[in-house]
Design a protein around this motif. Structure first.
Motif, mmCIF file in Angstrom:
data_model
loop_
_atom_site.group_PDB
_atom_site.id
_atom_site.type_symbol
_atom_site.label_atom_id
_atom_site.label_comp_id
_atom_site.label_asym_id
_atom_site.label_seq_id
_atom_site.Cartn_x
_atom_site.Cartn_y
_atom_site.Cartn_z
ATOM 1 N N ALA A 451 0.837 -1.200 0.000
ATOM 2 C CA ALA A 451 0.000 0.000 0.000
ATOM 3 C C ALA A 451 0.870 1.248 0.000
ATOM 4 O O ALA A 451 1.982 1.248 0.551
ATOM 5 C CB ALA A 451 -0.926 0.010 1.220
ATOM 6 N N GLY A 452 0.346 2.287 -0.620
ATOM 7 C CA GLY A 452 1.029 3.580 -0.599
ATOM 8 C C GLY A 452 2.371 3.555 -1.296
ATOM 9 O O GLY A 452 2.578 2.863 -2.291
ATOM 10 N N SER A 499 7.785 0.615 3.774
ATOM 11 C CA SER A 499 6.685 1.542 3.501
ATOM 12 C C SER A 499 7.057 2.914 4.061
ATOM 13 O O SER A 499 7.482 3.039 5.210
ATOM 14 C CB SER A 499 5.402 1.041 4.170
ATOM 15 O OG SER A 499 4.333 1.937 3.932
ATOM 16 N N ASP A 501 6.348 7.406 4.140
ATOM 17 C CA ASP A 501 5.354 8.465 4.024
ATOM 18 C C ASP A 501 5.822 9.491 2.997
ATOM 19 O O ASP A 501 6.547 10.425 3.323
ATOM 20 C CB ASP A 501 5.148 9.153 5.379
ATOM 21 C CG ASP A 501 4.603 8.209 6.431
ATOM 22 O OD1 ASP A 501 3.912 7.250 6.041
ATOM 23 O OD2 ASP A 501 4.877 8.424 7.619
ATOM 24 N N ARG A 525 4.898 2.188 -6.019
ATOM 25 C CA ARG A 525 3.677 2.946 -5.724
ATOM 26 C C ARG A 525 2.478 2.012 -5.851
ATOM 27 O O ARG A 525 2.312 1.329 -6.866
ATOM 28 C CB ARG A 525 3.530 4.108 -6.699
ATOM 29 C CG ARG A 525 2.269 4.955 -6.457
ATOM 30 C CD ARG A 525 2.042 5.898 -7.622
ATOM 31 N NE ARG A 525 3.093 6.887 -7.725
ATOM 32 C CZ ARG A 525 3.076 8.061 -7.103
ATOM 33 N NH1 ARG A 525 2.048 8.364 -6.327
ATOM 34 N NH2 ARG A 525 4.045 8.921 -7.253
#
Length: 526
Positions: A451-452, A499, A501, A525
Motif C-alpha cells: 500500500a502507498g 513503507s 510516508d 507505488r
C-alpha cells in the motif's frame, strides 16, 4: 460521485425505471446527432443504446468518464469494439432477450417463401383470383441448412424439427455433443450449400462471415433453394443474390436485414421471389421489454456491484461472484503492480496460479486484475478491460494455472514472470478473507501489506545494514511507516520492503544504491 447513464435510443420505459430504482441518475435523449452525443457523453458513466446510435472512436475519445456501453439487442456492429476496449470501456449486449422473437421471424419468412404469401396477398387484394399461379412447397421433409447454430440458430433448429424438417448446420463452434443434443447434423459449408432446400443465417458479421453467401457460394447451392437472413446485413452478396433469383438458381429469398440500412433502395427490390421486412427480427412487444430490462439490469450490476454479464470484451463476472472475488482481485492487482514495477520491461511471460480457496473461484477476473496491475506500469489508463489487449500487444504469453492442492495458506494467488534471467515468482494471500498480504517475494518468505509508497531493496545480509538504511532515509527527510524483512539465508541475500510516508526522489534512490551491500533499489507505488 453520482452514477449517471444516458439512454440515446428509443427504449422501453422500464429501462429508465430500473436505473432509477437502483439509484442511478438517467437521462433519456433519443435521436441525438453524433455532434450532440459527443458534446455530452463526457458526463456519463454508462451509455444504453439500440441500433441507431453509432459509438465511434470520436465519441469514445470524448467519453472521458464512460465505463460501460449496453446494447439492448444482439448486434454490436454499431460500436467500435477495439476502440472501446482500448479505452477500458466494457461493451455488453443482451443476446437472449430477443432470441425467440428473431427465431420466430425467420420461421415466418420461411413460410412466406414456401407459400409465396406476400405475392398471393397482393394479387388477391388487387381483385385477382390467381389460384393456379401460386404453387408453393411444403416444409415437411425438406432440409434446412443453418449457417450458425448458436442461441438463435438452435431455436430455429428446434422449431424446424417440430415442423418435421431435417436440419444440418455449419458452425465451427458447434461441438458434436451439442449437435446430438439439438438433433441436428454438423456439416461443412459446401455440403450444406449442396443439400439444403432452405438456408437460414444466424451468425454475427465478421471478416470471416462477410459475404459468406458470395456469388461463388450461391452457385454451389441446390437449384431452387430458398434463403432467409434475419441476422446481419452483409452476410449475403446482394447483387449476386439478385442474379441468382433472376436465373432461378435461388427460388426465393427473404431478408430482414441489409448491408445498408435503412434500406430505402436495394437492387433486390422488385425482383421476383424476393421478400423483405424492415429489420423486424426483434420487433415484438415482448422482445422490446425484455432487452430493455436486461440491459438496464446488466449495466446497473456493473456500475454498482462490479458484475459483468454478456460482455463482448471482458470475461463474465456475475453480481453474486463480484463481492467474493473483490478482495482476490485487489490482491491480484497489487501483485501485478509489484512484479511489473520491479521487473519492468524484462517480463516475457506471465503465469497466474491459484490454489486453496482461490482455486474454487472464477480465475478470469483474477488474471485480469493481475494484468491490470502489471500493465499499469506502462500506461496510466489501464483496467481489466484493456489490460489483456495491451499484454497481447507487448507479446506477453499469459497462462492460468489452477491447483487443487492444499498449501501452507488457505488461499493463495501466485504470479510467475518469465524474464531473461529465468522465472521470478511472488505470491500473496488474504488475511481474514479480505486483507491482501504478500507472503513470498522471489523465493524469499516475507509478509507485507502492499500500500502507498514503498521501497524494494535487495542487499547482502550483514550486521548494521538496517541502521544505515534508516539513517539514510532519515537524513533525506523520509519517514518509515513499516519495515518488512526476509532473507534466503544468514549472511546471504536479504530483501526489504519499506513503507514510507511520501515520494522517494531519484537522488534518494541513488544514495541507497551506494550503501555497502545494496544490490537493487526500486521505489514502488500502490
Amino acid at each position: 460521485m453520482t452514477v449517471r447513464v444516458l439512454i440515446s435510443d428509443q427504449m422501453d420505459p422500464r429501462a429508465a425505471a430500473i436505473f432509477r430504482e437502483r439509484g442511478i441518475e438517467v437521462d433519456e435523449k433519443p435521436g441525438l446527432t453524433p455532434d450532440e452525443l459527443k458534446a455530452i457523453i463526457g458526463d456519463y458513466d454508462g451509455l444504453a443504446i439500440r441500433s441507431a446510435t453509432k459509438v465511434t472512436t470520436a465519441i469514445l475519445e470524448a467519453a472521458t468518464r464512460l465505463k460501460v456501453i449496453g446494447r439492448a439487442g444482439i448486434g454490436v456492429d454499431n460500436v467500435d469494439i477495439p476502440a472501446a476496449t482500448a479505452r477500458g470501456v466494457v461493451v455488453m449486449n443482451t443476446p437472449f432477450g430477443n432470441s425467440i422473437t428473431t427465431a420466430e421471424h425467420a420461421i415466418a419468412l420461411m413460410f412466406a417463401l414456401a407459400r409465396q404469401l406476400p405475392e398471393a396477398d397482393a394479387s388477391t387484394q388487387a381483385g385477382k383470383w390467381e389460384k393456379n399461379r401460386f404453387m408453393g412447397v411444403e416444409l415437411t421433409g425438406k432440409t434446412l441448412g443453418l449457417i450458425g447454430a448458436g442461441n438463435i440458430g438452435s431455436i430455429v433448429a428446434t422449431r424446424a424439427i417440430g415442423l418435421k424438417m431435417k436440419v444440418a448446420a455449419f458452425d465451427p463452434f458447434l461441438t458434436p455433443e451439442r449437435a446430438i443434443e439439438l438433433g441436428i447434423e454438423k456439416v461443412e459449408l459446401d455440403e450444406l450449400l449442396r443439400r439444403a432446400d432452405f438456408i437460414t443465417l444466424h451468425t454475427p458479421l465478421t471478416d470471416q462471415t462477410r459475404n459468406i453467401l458470395s456469388k461463388a457460394n450461391l452457385a454451389k447451392t441446390k437449384k431452387g433453394v430458398r434463403i432467409v437472413n434475419c441476422a446481419r446485413g452483409g452476410l449475403i452478396d446482394e447483387d449476386a443474390l439478385k442474379a441468382a433469383l433472376e436465373s432461378g438458381q435461388v427460388a426465393g429469398a427473404a431478408l430482414d436485414v441489409f448491408e445498408t440500412e435503412p434500406a430505402t433502395a436495394s437492387p433486390l427490390f422488385g425482383t421476383p421471389g424476393f421478400v423483405s421486412t424492415p429489420h423486424l427480427g426483434a420487433s415484438t412487444s415482448e422482445a422490446q421489454v425484455n432487452v430493455a430490462i436486461q440491459v438496464a439490469e446488466q449495466m446497473s450490476d456493473f456500475l454498482l456491484l462490479g458484475g459483468v454479464t454478456n460482455a463482448i470484451n471482458m470475461p463474465s463476472l456475475t453480481a453474486e461472484e463480484a463481492p467474493r472475488l473483490k478482495p482476490y482481485m485487489a490482491l491480484a492487482e497489487k501483485l501485478g503492480k509489484l512484479i511489473g514495477q520491479v521487473l519492468g520491461e524484462d517480463i516475457r511471460s506471465v503465469s497466474v496460479e491459484v490454489e486453496g480457496a482461490a482455486a474454487q473461484l472464477n480465475p478470469k477476473p483474477i488474471t485480469g486484475a493481475v494484468l491490470a496491475g502489471l500493465m499499469g506500469t506502462y500506461s496510466q489508463t489501464v483496467n481489466m478491460v484493456n489490460a489483456p489487449v495491451l499484454a497481447k500487444e507487448r507479446g506477453l504469453d499469459v497462462r492460468e494455472v489452477r491447483h487443487d492442492r492444499e498449501g501452507d495458506y488457505h488461499t493463495l494467488v501466485a504470479v510467475e514472470a518469465g524474464t531473461s534471467d529465468g522465472v521470478r515468482r511472488i505470491a500473496g494471500t488474504l488475511f481474514g478473507n479480505k486483507a491482501p498480504r504478500l507472503v513470498e517475494l522471489f523465493g524469499v518468505e516475507i509478509e507485507a501489506d502492499l500500500a502507498g509508497m514503498m521501497i524494494y531493496i535487495v542487499n547482502k545480509d550483514m550486521p548494521g545494514f538496517i541502521g544505515k538504511l534508516g539513517t539514510a532515509l532519515g537524513e533525506a527527510g523520509i519517514n518509515i511507516a513499516t519495515f518488512n524483512l526476509g532473507r534466503r539465508a544468514a549472511l546471504g541475500e536479504a530483501v526489504a520492503l519499506v513503507s514510507v510516508d511520501g515520494e522517494v526522489p531519484a537522488g534518494v534512490v541513488k544514495t541507497l544504491c551506494a550503501l555497502d551491500g545494496v544490490r537493487d533499489v526500486v521505489p514502488l507505488r500502490f
